[in-house]
Design a protein around this motif. Structure first.
Motif, mmCIF file in Angstrom:
data_model
loop_
_atom_site.group_PDB
_atom_site.id
_atom_site.type_symbol
_atom_site.label_atom_id
_atom_site.label_comp_id
_atom_site.label_asym_id
_atom_site.label_seq_id
_atom_site.Cartn_x
_atom_site.Cartn_y
_atom_site.Cartn_z
ATOM 1 N N UNK A 92 0.816 -1.220 0.000
ATOM 2 C CA UNK A 92 0.000 0.000 0.000
ATOM 3 C C UNK A 92 0.853 1.275 0.000
ATOM 4 N N UNK A 93 1.921 1.280 0.763
ATOM 5 C CA UNK A 93 2.718 2.505 0.881
ATOM 6 C C UNK A 93 3.229 3.019 -0.466
ATOM 7 N N UNK A 94 3.703 2.103 -1.300
ATOM 8 C CA UNK A 94 4.181 2.469 -2.645
ATOM 9 C C UNK A 94 3.108 3.181 -3.452
ATOM 10 N N UNK A 95 1.895 2.635 -3.358
ATOM 11 C CA UNK A 95 0.800 3.194 -4.156
ATOM 12 C C UNK A 95 0.345 4.543 -3.633
ATOM 13 N N UNK A 96 0.381 4.720 -2.325
ATOM 14 C CA UNK A 96 0.017 6.024 -1.759
ATOM 15 C C UNK A 96 1.018 7.077 -2.237
ATOM 16 N N UNK A 97 2.283 6.702 -2.258
ATOM 17 C CA UNK A 97 3.329 7.615 -2.701
ATOM 18 C C UNK A 97 3.106 8.034 -4.157
#
Ligand code: FDM
Length: 212
Positions: free
Chosen positions: A194-199
């Motif tokens: 998820x973190x990658x996509x939020x970025x």
């Protein structure tokens, strides 16, 4: 947090069979992201709080009968009635963790024999997720997990068909997570993805529409 005009929240969808752990994982994900200081909300479909949602809830609990296509369109309408709020939230920088979305709509209705393309049609123009997390679990294993409740679709035979329909819908962009692992292992995997996509969304990845 302040955001530039292109910066926005991410639309993250969790999908899977009944009892695969989606609901617990969604709320854990929200707590995790809040802990990191992200602005984030937990959404779910069906949203049973609206009047359309109440009709759906009554159907799911076997208190009313509806034709397969009629209930399909109600599920879809339930997403359409939340669409503009969804866009507003995303554009204001809020990440949405959504427990079920259009893929549930298509998988569950087509598992009853309704044509897949017909099922997709009313979903066209809804916001496309930035990320689909599929919590993968064999139907037999999901059925063992504390057993099913009394809702209409919670039967092993039917869930087997739903699993096949999800297979057909799946594309290479979906992240398939082995949901048979422990709660902690599954959560760890989800967090990393998820973190990658939020970025990417903060950096200005544009919003797109279903069905693509
Ligand atoms: N479901 C959910 C559908 O059949 N179509 C949809 O569009 C959606 C969002 O409703 F069995 C089914 C999936 C599930 C049931 O979902 C209720 P929850 O997650 O148990 O509330």
């Amino acid at each position: 947090r302040a955001c530039t005009s292109e910066s926005r929240g991410a639309l993250v969808v969790l999908e899977g069979l009944d009892r695969c752990g989606k609901t617990s994982q969604s709320s854990r994900l929200v707590s995790y992201l809040e802990g990191l200081g992200h602005s984030v909300e937990l959404w779910r479909f069906p949203d049973r709080t609206t009047s359309v949602g109440q009709m759906i809830s009554s159907y799911l609990s076997n208190q009313s009968e509806l034709d397969d296509r009629t209930i399909h369109l109600l599920f879809s309408a339930n997403r359409w009635e939340k669409r503009s709020m969804m866009e507003t939230k995303l554009k204001s920088g809020v990440t949405l963790i959504v427990d079920r979305y259009s893929y549930s709509g298509v998988a569950f209705s087509s598992a009853k024999g309704v044509d897949v393309e017909w099922c997709k049609a009313p979903e066209i123009g809804l916001l496309a997720p930035d990320l689909v997390l599929y919590l993968d679990m064999p139907p037999e294993k999901a059925a063992e997990r504390g057993g099913y409740g009394d809702e209409r679709y919670e039967r092993l035979e039917f869930q087997r068909k739903v699993a096949q329909c999800y297979q057909i819908l799946r594309d290479s962009s979906w992240k398939i997570v082995d949901a048979s692992k422990t709660m902690e292992d599954v959560q760890k995997q989800l967090q990393e993805i998820v973190l990658d996509h939020i970025l990417a969304c903060q950096k200005g990845k544009p919003l797109s529409l279903l069905w693509s």
